[in-house]
Design a protein around this motif. Sequence first.
Motif, PDB file in Angstrom:
ATOM      1  N   GLU A   1       0.774  -1.046  -0.310  1.00 65.71           N
ATOM      2  CA  GLU A   1       0.008  -0.215   0.409  1.00 65.71           C
ATOM      3  C   GLU A   1       0.568   1.090   0.138  1.00 65.71           C
ATOM      4  OE1 GLU A   1      -2.522   0.125   3.262  1.00 65.71           O
ATOM      5  OE2 GLU A   1      -3.920  -1.879   2.657  1.00 65.71           O
ATOM      6  N   SER A   2       0.466   2.554  -0.295  1.00 65.65           N
ATOM      7  CA  SER A   2       1.324   3.587  -0.631  1.00 65.65           C
ATOM      8  C   SER A   2       0.781   4.210   0.821  1.00 65.65           C
ATOM      9  CB  SER A   2       0.395   4.510  -1.354  1.00 65.65           C
ATOM     10  OG  SER A   2      -1.272   4.671  -0.997  1.00 65.65           O
ATOM     11  N   VAL A   3       1.820   5.020   0.943  1.00 63.91           N
ATOM     12  CA  VAL A   3       1.874   5.753   2.156  1.00 63.91           C
ATOM     13  C   VAL A   3       0.970   7.203   2.989  1.00 63.91           C
ATOM     14  CG1 VAL A   3       4.695   5.363   2.481  1.00 63.91           C
ATOM     15  CG2 VAL A   3       3.577   7.982   1.888  1.00 63.91           C
ATOM     16  N   GLU A   4       0.518   7.018   3.635  1.00 65.42           N
ATOM     17  CA  GLU A   4      -0.612   8.187   4.393  1.00 65.42           C
ATOM     18  C   GLU A   4      -0.816   9.465   4.310  1.00 65.42           C
ATOM     19  OE1 GLU A   4      -0.903   8.985   8.414  1.00 65.42           O
ATOM     20  OE2 GLU A   4       1.038   8.337   8.702  1.00 65.42           O
ATOM     21  N   SER A   5      -1.426  10.238   3.195  1.00 64.71           N
ATOM     22  CA  SER A   5      -1.483  11.591   2.962  1.00 64.71           C
ATOM     23  C   SER A   5      -1.186  12.331   4.228  1.00 64.71           C
ATOM     24  CB  SER A   5      -3.060  12.092   2.592  1.00 64.71           C
ATOM     25  OG  SER A   5      -3.598  11.339   1.959  1.00 64.71           O
ATOM     26  N   GLY A   6      -0.240  13.379   3.424  1.00 65.45           N
ATOM     27  CA  GLY A   6       0.730  14.463   4.213  1.00 65.45           C
ATOM     28  C   GLY A   6       1.906  14.892   4.130  1.00 65.45           C
ATOM     29  N   LEU A   7       2.366  15.544   4.224  1.00 66.06           N
ATOM     30  CA  LEU A   7       3.765  16.355   4.452  1.00 66.06           C
ATOM     31  C   LEU A   7       5.392  15.473   4.470  1.00 66.06           C
ATOM     32  CD1 LEU A   7       3.107  20.428   4.609  1.00 66.06           C
ATOM     33  CD2 LEU A   7       2.226  19.211   2.670  1.00 66.06           C
ATOM     34  N   VAL A   8       5.939  15.383   3.570  1.00 68.32           N
ATOM     35  CA  VAL A   8       7.087  15.255   3.463  1.00 68.32           C
ATOM     36  C   VAL A   8       8.307  15.940   3.680  1.00 68.32           C
ATOM     37  CG1 VAL A   8       9.261  13.160   2.842  1.00 68.32           C
ATOM     38  CG2 VAL A   8       7.061  12.600   3.015  1.00 68.32           C
ATOM     39  N   ILE A   9       8.793  16.594   4.106  1.00 70.79           N
ATOM     40  CA  ILE A   9      10.159  17.490   4.501  1.00 70.79           C
ATOM     41  C   ILE A   9      11.435  16.533   4.134  1.00 70.79           C
ATOM     42  CG2 ILE A   9      10.803  19.791   5.992  1.00 70.79           C
ATOM     43  CD1 ILE A   9       7.724  19.433   5.086  1.00 70.79           C
ATOM     44  N   VAL A  10      11.785  17.562   2.410  1.00 72.14           N
ATOM     45  CA  VAL A  10      13.221  16.329   2.301  1.00 72.14           C
ATOM     46  C   VAL A  10      13.898  17.906   2.414  1.00 72.14           C
ATOM     47  CG1 VAL A  10      14.061  15.584   0.253  1.00 72.14           C
ATOM     48  CG2 VAL A  10      11.578  15.096   0.821  1.00 72.14           C
TER      49      VAL A  10
ATOM     50  N   LEU B   1      14.794   9.069   4.137  1.00 71.01           N
ATOM     51  CA  LEU B   1      13.608   8.479   3.224  1.00 71.01           C
ATOM     52  C   LEU B   1      13.136   6.991   3.288  1.00 71.01           C
ATOM     53  CD1 LEU B   1      12.361  11.801   2.381  1.00 71.01           C
ATOM     54  CD2 LEU B   1      11.751  10.693   4.111  1.00 71.01           C
ATOM     55  N   ALA B   2      15.001   6.443   2.395  1.00 70.03           N
ATOM     56  CA  ALA B   2      14.173   5.362   1.957  1.00 70.03           C
ATOM     57  C   ALA B   2      14.259   3.934   2.809  1.00 70.03           C
ATOM     58  CB  ALA B   2      15.874   5.011   0.792  1.00 70.03           C
ATOM     59  N   VAL B   3      14.824   4.668   4.229  1.00 72.63           N
ATOM     60  CA  VAL B   3      14.646   3.902   5.058  1.00 72.63           C
ATOM     61  C   VAL B   3      13.338   3.644   5.542  1.00 72.63           C
ATOM     62  CG1 VAL B   3      15.849   3.104   7.479  1.00 72.63           C
ATOM     63  CG2 VAL B   3      17.429   3.574   5.373  1.00 72.63           C
ATOM     64  N   LYS B   4      13.496   5.073   6.286  1.00 71.66           N
ATOM     65  CA  LYS B   4      12.276   4.559   6.755  1.00 71.66           C
ATOM     66  C   LYS B   4      10.729   6.434   6.358  1.00 71.66           C
ATOM     67  CE  LYS B   4       9.681   5.549  11.513  1.00 71.66           C
ATOM     68  NZ  LYS B   4      10.180   6.093  12.603  1.00 71.66           N
ATOM     69  N   THR B   5       9.684   6.109   5.240  1.00 70.20           N
ATOM     70  CA  THR B   5       9.554   7.111   4.889  1.00 70.20           C
ATOM     71  C   THR B   5       8.932   7.868   6.040  1.00 70.20           C
ATOM     72  OG1 THR B   5       9.711   6.160   2.747  1.00 70.20           O
ATOM     73  CG2 THR B   5       7.963   7.977   3.032  1.00 70.20           C
ATOM     74  N   GLU B   6       9.078   8.997   6.532  1.00 69.92           N
ATOM     75  CA  GLU B   6       8.031  10.086   7.993  1.00 69.92           C
ATOM     76  C   GLU B   6       7.487  10.712   6.913  1.00 69.92           C
ATOM     77  OE1 GLU B   6      10.820  11.391  10.923  1.00 69.92           O
ATOM     78  OE2 GLU B   6      11.849   9.660  10.493  1.00 69.92           O
ATOM     79  N   VAL B   7       5.950  10.678   7.322  1.00 70.08           N
ATOM     80  CA  VAL B   7       5.591  11.077   6.465  1.00 70.08           C
ATOM     81  C   VAL B   7       4.066  12.380   7.852  1.00 70.08           C
ATOM     82  CG1 VAL B   7       3.119  11.807   5.188  1.00 70.08           C
ATOM     83  CG2 VAL B   7       4.587  10.087   4.894  1.00 70.08           C
ATOM     84  N   LEU B   8       4.432  14.016   7.607  1.00 66.98           N
ATOM     85  CA  LEU B   8       4.097  14.287   8.743  1.00 66.98           C
ATOM     86  C   LEU B   8       2.371  14.540   8.376  1.00 66.98           C
ATOM     87  CD1 LEU B   8       4.379  16.836  10.472  1.00 66.98           C
ATOM     88  CD2 LEU B   8       4.093  18.133   9.171  1.00 66.98           C
ATOM     89  N   PRO B   9       1.705  13.591   8.965  1.00 66.54           N
ATOM     90  CA  PRO B   9      -0.476  13.656   9.141  1.00 66.54           C
ATOM     91  C   PRO B   9      -0.757  15.456   8.300  1.00 66.54           C
ATOM     92  CG  PRO B   9       0.538  12.742  10.958  1.00 66.54           C
ATOM     93  CD  PRO B   9       1.437  13.835  10.287  1.00 66.54           C
ATOM     94  N   MET B  10      -1.632  15.099   7.457  1.00 63.89           N
ATOM     95  CA  MET B  10      -2.211  16.512   6.624  1.00 63.89           C
ATOM     96  C   MET B  10      -2.414  16.830   8.079  1.00 63.89           C
ATOM     97  SD  MET B  10      -3.016  16.255   3.592  1.00 63.89           S
ATOM     98  CE  MET B  10      -4.602  17.267   3.147  1.00 63.89           C
ATOM     99  N   GLU B  11      -3.496  16.508   9.775  1.00 58.34           N
ATOM    100  CA  GLU B  11      -3.785  17.256  10.335  1.00 58.34           C
ATOM    101  C   GLU B  11      -2.526  18.092  11.078  1.00 58.34           C
ATOM    102  OE1 GLU B  11      -6.502  14.725   9.681  1.00 58.34           O
ATOM    103  OE2 GLU B  11      -5.012  14.546  10.421  1.00 58.34           O
ATOM    104  N   GLU B  12      -1.074  17.887  11.151  1.00 58.59           N
ATOM    105  CA  GLU B  12       0.260  18.364  11.722  1.00 58.59           C
ATOM    106  C   GLU B  12       0.588  19.542  11.035  1.00 58.59           C
ATOM    107  OE1 GLU B  12       3.416  16.449  13.671  1.00 58.59           O
ATOM    108  OE2 GLU B  12       1.454  14.275  14.130  1.00 58.59           O
ATOM    109  N   ALA B  13      -0.016  19.279   9.586  1.00 55.18           N
ATOM    110  CA  ALA B  13       0.652  19.997   8.805  1.00 55.18           C
ATOM    111  C   ALA B  13      -0.084  21.568   8.837  1.00 55.18           C
ATOM    112  CB  ALA B  13       0.986  19.092   7.604  1.00 55.18           C
ATOM    113  N   VAL B  14      -1.199  21.513   8.079  1.00 58.42           N
ATOM    114  CA  VAL B  14      -1.923  22.028   8.290  1.00 58.42           C
ATOM    115  C   VAL B  14      -1.827  23.050   9.773  1.00 58.42           C
ATOM    116  CG1 VAL B  14      -4.300  23.306   8.242  1.00 58.42           C
ATOM    117  CG2 VAL B  14      -3.690  21.870   6.253  1.00 58.42           C
ATOM    118  N   ALA B  15      -2.478  22.506  10.807  1.00 61.06           N
ATOM    119  CA  ALA B  15      -2.256  23.184  11.941  1.00 61.06           C
ATOM    120  C   ALA B  15      -0.877  23.797  12.034  1.00 61.06           C
ATOM    121  CB  ALA B  15      -2.538  21.818  13.559  1.00 61.06           C
ATOM    122  N   SER B  16       0.256  23.539  12.410  1.00 62.89           N
ATOM    123  CA  SER B  16       1.131  23.613  11.684  1.00 62.89           C
ATOM    124  C   SER B  16       1.619  25.734  11.581  1.00 62.89           C
ATOM    125  CB  SER B  16       2.584  23.089  12.197  1.00 62.89           C
ATOM    126  OG  SER B  16       2.181  23.241  10.683  1.00 62.89           O
ATOM    127  N   ALA B  17       1.054  24.864  10.040  1.00 63.46           N
ATOM    128  CA  ALA B  17       1.403  26.038   8.950  1.00 63.46           C
ATOM    129  C   ALA B  17      -0.182  27.512   9.049  1.00 63.46           C
ATOM    130  CB  ALA B  17       1.252  26.016   7.557  1.00 63.46           C
TER     131      ALA B  17
END
Length: 292
Positions: free
Chosen positions: A2-11, A218-234
């Motif tokens: 499965e694909s990862v959850e929706s959210g932001l990845v800070i690269v 990120l290839a080892v572990k794809t860390e995704v900032l969940p949508m809720e956290e992404a919006v609440a912080s911005a």
Amino acid sequence: MESVESGLVIVDKPSGWTSHDVVGRMRRLARTRRVGHAGTLDPMATGVLVVGVGKATRLLGHLALTEKGYDATIRLGESTNTDDAEGETTATASAAGVSDAALEAGIAALTGPIEQIPPQVSAIKVNGERAYKMARKGEEVALRARPVTVHAFTVTGVRRHGDVVDVDASVACSSGTYIRALARDLGASLGCGGHLTALRRTRVGPYDLGMARTLDELAVKTEVLPMEEAVASAFPRRDVSDDDARRIAHGGRLPAAGQGPGPVGVFAPDGTLLALVEERDGLARPLAVFVS
């Protein structure tokens, strides 16, 4: 898989990669084609690139408008046709006589609200064609000056090497500001020319290098900032009732809550992100709805 959850990845973008290259890599890591980025970085530049996965791609246009931070190195005494180190040298003039006081005065003149002409080699469209494509064909591109704001332009180091001077600086600026153009204009104002030799983006809005991960990490572990956290912080947050949540989920409007002209994140009673809205004429109108 499965694909990862929706959210932001800070690269933490590596040097030599285009922003599109990073998106391509993230599509493979996230196992979805629905990936985009906010705010392009030139291939030479490194640092914070905000990548949206899944539904978060609809946030990107709003995040791209936020303030950004950079660490830069400007070389005085040499000009290039791209205003950075990737271009060809077009002129040289000794910067040995540039005093610290003159440097500070030149930087002060480029701080605050300014009118900036973008680099000839940029992605801005002129009569439907990208400026950099026209420049590569040898055409002179007439780009108009645009209003931008340089909130802070601070010298962090000066290194003198004969006829050239390398200036390290930290810059905080509005969306649309070209650090290459700051380097060019600083050199022009000092009469010796200048170009950018290094650039690292340290921040996009609330997302900084402390949150960024390299592509190898990120290839080892794809860390995704969940949508809720992404919006609440911005963006400002608005929590609504069940009735208002249903209204927003179906694209309806709510009375304005006096939270300003920019996007506001609207959340259901259970903390689920519902939408981004903007307040206008006494109403909060959806910009993007994330639930169906």
